[in-house]
Design a protein around this motif. Sequence first.
Motif, short mmCIF file in Angstrom:
data_model
loop_
_atom_site.label_atom_id
_atom_site.label_comp_id
_atom_site.label_asym_id
_atom_site.label_seq_id
_atom_site.Cartn_x
_atom_site.Cartn_y
_atom_site.Cartn_z
N MET A 260 -2.54 9.02 11.78
CA MET A 260 -2.94 8.89 10.37
C MET A 260 -2.67 7.46 9.88
O MET A 260 -3.48 6.87 9.17
N GLN B 71 -5.33 5.25 10.98
CA GLN B 71 -6.57 5.44 10.21
C GLN B 71 -6.47 4.77 8.84
O GLN B 71 -7.44 4.21 8.35
N TYR B 72 -5.28 4.80 8.25
CA TYR B 72 -5.11 4.10 6.97
C TYR B 72 -5.21 2.60 7.16
O TYR B 72 -5.77 1.90 6.33
N MET C 54 -2.65 15.30 -0.77
CA MET C 54 -3.36 15.98 0.33
C MET C 54 -2.58 17.22 0.79
O MET C 54 -3.15 18.30 0.93
N GLU D 172 1.08 3.92 -3.14
CA GLU D 172 -0.19 4.59 -3.41
C GLU D 172 -0.51 5.61 -2.30
O GLU D 172 -0.91 6.73 -2.58
N VAL D 173 -0.32 5.18 -1.04
CA VAL D 173 -0.63 6.08 0.08
C VAL D 173 0.32 7.28 0.06
O VAL D 173 -0.09 8.40 0.35
N LEU E 48 1.47 8.77 -2.57
CA LEU E 48 0.91 9.71 -3.56
C LEU E 48 -0.30 10.43 -2.98
O LEU E 48 -0.49 11.64 -3.18
N GLU E 49 -1.14 9.68 -2.24
CA GLU E 49 -2.34 10.29 -1.66
C GLU E 49 -1.97 11.38 -0.65
O GLU E 49 -2.56 12.45 -0.65
N SER F 229 -1.19 20.38 11.09
CA SER F 229 -2.66 20.31 11.04
C SER F 229 -3.15 18.91 10.65
O SER F 229 -4.30 18.55 10.87
N LEU F 230 -2.24 18.09 10.08
CA LEU F 230 -2.65 16.72 9.70
C LEU F 230 -2.71 15.78 10.90
O LEU F 230 -3.20 14.67 10.79
N GLY F 231 -2.20 16.24 12.03
CA GLY F 231 -2.23 15.39 13.24
C GLY F 231 -1.03 14.47 13.28
O GLY F 231 -0.21 14.43 12.35
N ASP G 212 0.81 -1.23 0.00
CA ASP G 212 0.00 0.00 0.00
C ASP G 212 0.84 1.28 0.00
O ASP G 212 0.33 2.37 -0.19
#
Lengths: 325, 106
Positions: A59, A62-63, A30, A22-23, A25-26, A52-54, A19
Amino acid sequence: MNYRERYIQTVIKQLPSKDRAEVRLEIEAMIDDLLDAYENPTDAQINSVLLSLGHPNKMASQYLGRERYLIGPLYYDMFLMVLKIVILAILLGVSIAYFLNGIQLEASFFSWLSSYTASLLNGSLQGAIWVILIFTILERTTKPKTEAFKLEDLPETYQRRPISKGETIFSLVCSVVVLVAVVYFAPYLRLYFHSDAGWQSIPLFNLDVLEANLWLVILIFACGVIRAINQLIYPYWNPKSVGIDIVFGGLSLAFNILFFSNFALYHADFLQIYTQIQSNFPFDLSWERLVIYFLVFLTGAYLLECGNHLYQAYKNSQNNRKPQS
Amino acid sequence: MNEIVDGLIVELRRGTVSLAVLRLLDEKAYGYALVASLQAGGFIVDPSTLYPLLRRLEKQGLLESHWDTEGAKPRKYYIRSTLGSEVLVELMHEWQSIRTCVDRLL
């Protein structure tokens, strides 16, 4: 490496490798989208967007969409209990072995003390590794059922724990003591005899062969720990807990037979002296025969235990509301 | 007390974000545009929550995605799949039912 790259790396290294690309790039997209609010973002503005993304760990979780444990909440308390018992029993076993043999050691007190401390640390670490390994396997091979269930499958309630915790802890301590005795006490297990030259002793075990067969002792220990954990999970005998107990008890017996029936394990001098001594006995009790009697005793004890547990499980199934030990 | 309220609000909103996202994605949109659309509707969602959620919904087969590399920077566009549309109908129905029940109780 700039903070942006460090943030992304911290997140993606916690994800499965398939993963990650791809993550990455995401997250880059963002961050770029958030930076669109600024015409020419300064370092301070980039840093504030990253903040600000924490937390990157949050994160990443969460993924992942799930919590990650080595040993989850279902077994954690039991794991801590078994770990404490095993480590305490190892500390006790090693201490007994060292203090009993302390007098015989010719080395200085400080070298004795450093060897003792090293053995305490080494023994505790080995015990801890095995307990962690067993619980990790348990965690990954058994999943708590959450689908449809039958009311009969609910655990029995009982006023007094049918298989007493003390009994379980005792069997766990025994497994540890056997391991400790073989690992630390073997050089001192000797036959003492008096001859013209005065008191002499010869070791029972051939230490090189013993070391080569130590894996069998560790497997016997692992079987003992698994059986104890099984009794902690199921505090009374039912078909499943008896099944597990019979399988691991059988494996333990097989490892014991493999270990003790290897006659290269016994020191040649010991066998020779024993043969001389036993020739004075009014009956034939050769070392081979003695080992066979011992293994027959172990097998008999195992079969009796199986029979008893099967009977208890049968009684419990007949009388569902009053579980027996 | 604020912490307790915040925790309960997070629990209350969890799940409704998925519903709102599925509802909005009958037309393709990229992550940050969705954040803006949700905010325009009064739904405050952090990008760091939304992007992983989009990925999870895609893994469940409720969304489809493609990368658009034509523009100045690559963007991942999402759109609701057929399965996503079927699930959305179910979720909307459930939402209406919950709303009616809760309204009756409050």
